[in-house]
Each structure stands twice: as C-alpha cells, then as structure tokens.
Design an enzyme around this catalytic site. Sequence first.
Site, PDB file in Angstrom:
ATOM      1  N   ASP A 209       0.870  -1.172   0.000  1.00  0.00           N
ATOM      2  CA  ASP A 209       0.000   0.000   0.000  1.00  0.00           C
ATOM      3  C   ASP A 209       0.914   1.232   0.000  1.00  0.00           C
ATOM      4  OD1 ASP A 209      -2.739   1.197   0.344  1.00  0.00           O
ATOM      5  OD2 ASP A 209      -1.953   1.796   2.295  1.00  0.00           O
TER       6      ASP A 209
ATOM      7  N   TYR B 138      -2.461  10.333   3.341  1.00  0.00           N
ATOM      8  CA  TYR B 138      -3.487  10.936   2.487  1.00  0.00           C
ATOM      9  C   TYR B 138      -3.285  12.420   2.221  1.00  0.00           C
ATOM     10  CZ  TYR B 138      -5.422   6.398   3.265  1.00  0.00           C
ATOM     11  OH  TYR B 138      -5.566   5.034   3.312  1.00  0.00           O
TER      12      TYR B 138
ATOM     13  N   HIS C 110      -6.485  -6.329  -1.760  1.00  0.00           N
ATOM     14  CA  HIS C 110      -5.530  -5.314  -1.328  1.00  0.00           C
ATOM     15  C   HIS C 110      -4.597  -5.834  -0.228  1.00  0.00           C
ATOM     16  CE1 HIS C 110      -4.088  -1.243  -1.185  1.00  0.00           C
ATOM     17  NE2 HIS C 110      -4.374  -1.099   0.100  1.00  0.00           N
TER      18      HIS C 110
END
Length: 313
Positions: free
Chosen positions: A102, A231, A291
């Site tokens: 990730d 983020y 994922h």
Amino acid sequence: MDQIQHKYITVQGLKLHVADIGTGPNVVVFLHGFPEIWYTWRHQMIALANAGFRAIAPDYRGYGLSDPPPQPEKATFLDLDNDLLAILDALAIPKVFLIGKDFGAWPAYIFACLHPERTLGVVTMGVPYMPKSSSPQFIKHLPEGFYISRWQEPGGRAEADFGRLDAKTVIRNVYILFSRSEIPIAAENQEIMDLVDSSTPLPPWFTEEDLEAYGKLYEKSGFQTALQLPYRAIKDGLGIPDSTIEVPALFIMGKKDYVYEFPGMKDYINSEKLKEFVPDLEIVFLPEGTHFVHEQSPEQVNELILTFLQKHI
C-alpha cells in the site's frame, strides 16, 4: 510470534517501535500501509526468519507503538525516509531489502532512490512506482465521495467520521472496505464509515484476534498522523524528483485489489511506462488477490518474496 523482539529506537526525539526477528546477515525491512502497523507482516517475518533472514518491521512515527511527531499535520514522506535511515544506522545495518505494501511502497521507493548504495532490492504490493510526471491522475476522474478525497479534506470530516466509532470498529470497517474489489466511494451525504454494515463479517483470513491487536495499537496512536501520512502529505508529492529505481524490484498485484480499478491504473501497470522507471522489474499478478494479499495468501506471497530475495542476495 513469541520469538519476535520489540525495541525502541530514538530518532529526532521520537521513540520509534521496531519489531525484530531472526539473526541472519541478510536483512529485510517491512514497511506497512494503512490501516496497518508492524503486526500486518507477522506471517512474512516468521517465514523469513525461518529461512535465515533477519526481518524488521517498524511502526511509522504516529502509528502503533511509535511516538507521534510534535506536529502531525506537517509530517512528510521524507520524514519516514529519515526515520528509516536512522533506524538502520542505530542497528548498524549497512544494506537491506525493502518490502512495502500500500502506501508503504512509497517510503521504499524513496529510500531506494536516495540511498541506492544501501538498498539490495525492493518488493512492493498493491501500489506501483508512480513518478509525479507520469502517474495516473485517478483522483480527477473519481467523484467527491472517493475515500482518498474525503480523507484529504483538512476540515475535519474524516476525523469526525472516525471519531464517532472506537478504533477497533474503524479498523474493522477499513479492512472490510479495502478487501473488496470495488473502489470505496460514498454518496454525497454519506460518510465513508457508513459504507460498511455492522453485520458484515470480517474477511475469512483476518481473525477477531488480529482485529483486537490492531484495535489496541490504534487506541494508543489514534488516526491523526495516519490521515496526514499518507493521504494529506501525498498532495505535495513524495519529496523527491522523478527518478529511476535502479535496484532489482518485484511488484505483486492482486487482480481483485480495488486499487487496480483506479482510472488509468491497469493501463499504467501493464504498459512499458512502469518499466521505464523501474528497469529491473518483475511483475506478478495474483488472480484472487485483494488489497491485503500478504495476509490473505501468506504462503504464496512468502514464496514470491523468498524467491526474489535468494535471487538477489
């Protein structure tokens, strides 16, 4: 798991937690994504230690058992690079293999770019190397309710969404959301956490005991740094110029990973453009992989990792 040792290394005044197992001369450092911490690599760390490697997994600053930075809203990806370099220096480790999943792929790529003389190879999962000049601009092609867009908002919407639930429930919801093949997108008047019904079961490979371990660690750390890294920080880029990854690399992608469905992502991964930036790259697709391929199919992923490591020792 009992053989995994836990230690703290002070870096820039922060006590950073590091999980460590194995005594081999060849060292592998694991870099987690979100909503993860060192524990996400439990299957890989034990398998690699049994194969003669030393396996190390830090909690990033502000994650898990590591101290938060004094100003979480200013944390950058270069901070993670500096932390990793300081950890390796403190442990007197000259060279490592890096494994990132990730957004953990990004500090792995940054380290390989800035410190190629200390990088033996890079294994990444779910997120390919994407220099800013050539990366798919998927956010532009997704609606306002796209989870990354929501979590990038500085006004506190994500904090309020997470804050009405306990940490364990937030982790549960994100694990369920990110295990699906559909991109998490909320309606205009819907919050991301409301995309998961409370009756939805956990993925079969993620136990209640696993969830308990994650929940306890996020109760300590909270989500402030996690929302910044990755983020909000990613809006400013990785902090390095577009560079070529010169070390050997392996990229593992689950074909049922929702990231594979981002606009432009399939084309980018399957084109020659990715290999222009990572010339010594091997790509492996796992047909049923989501994922969390490393937790979903640990034996398969461990075999891929060990084959790569043994090829490049």
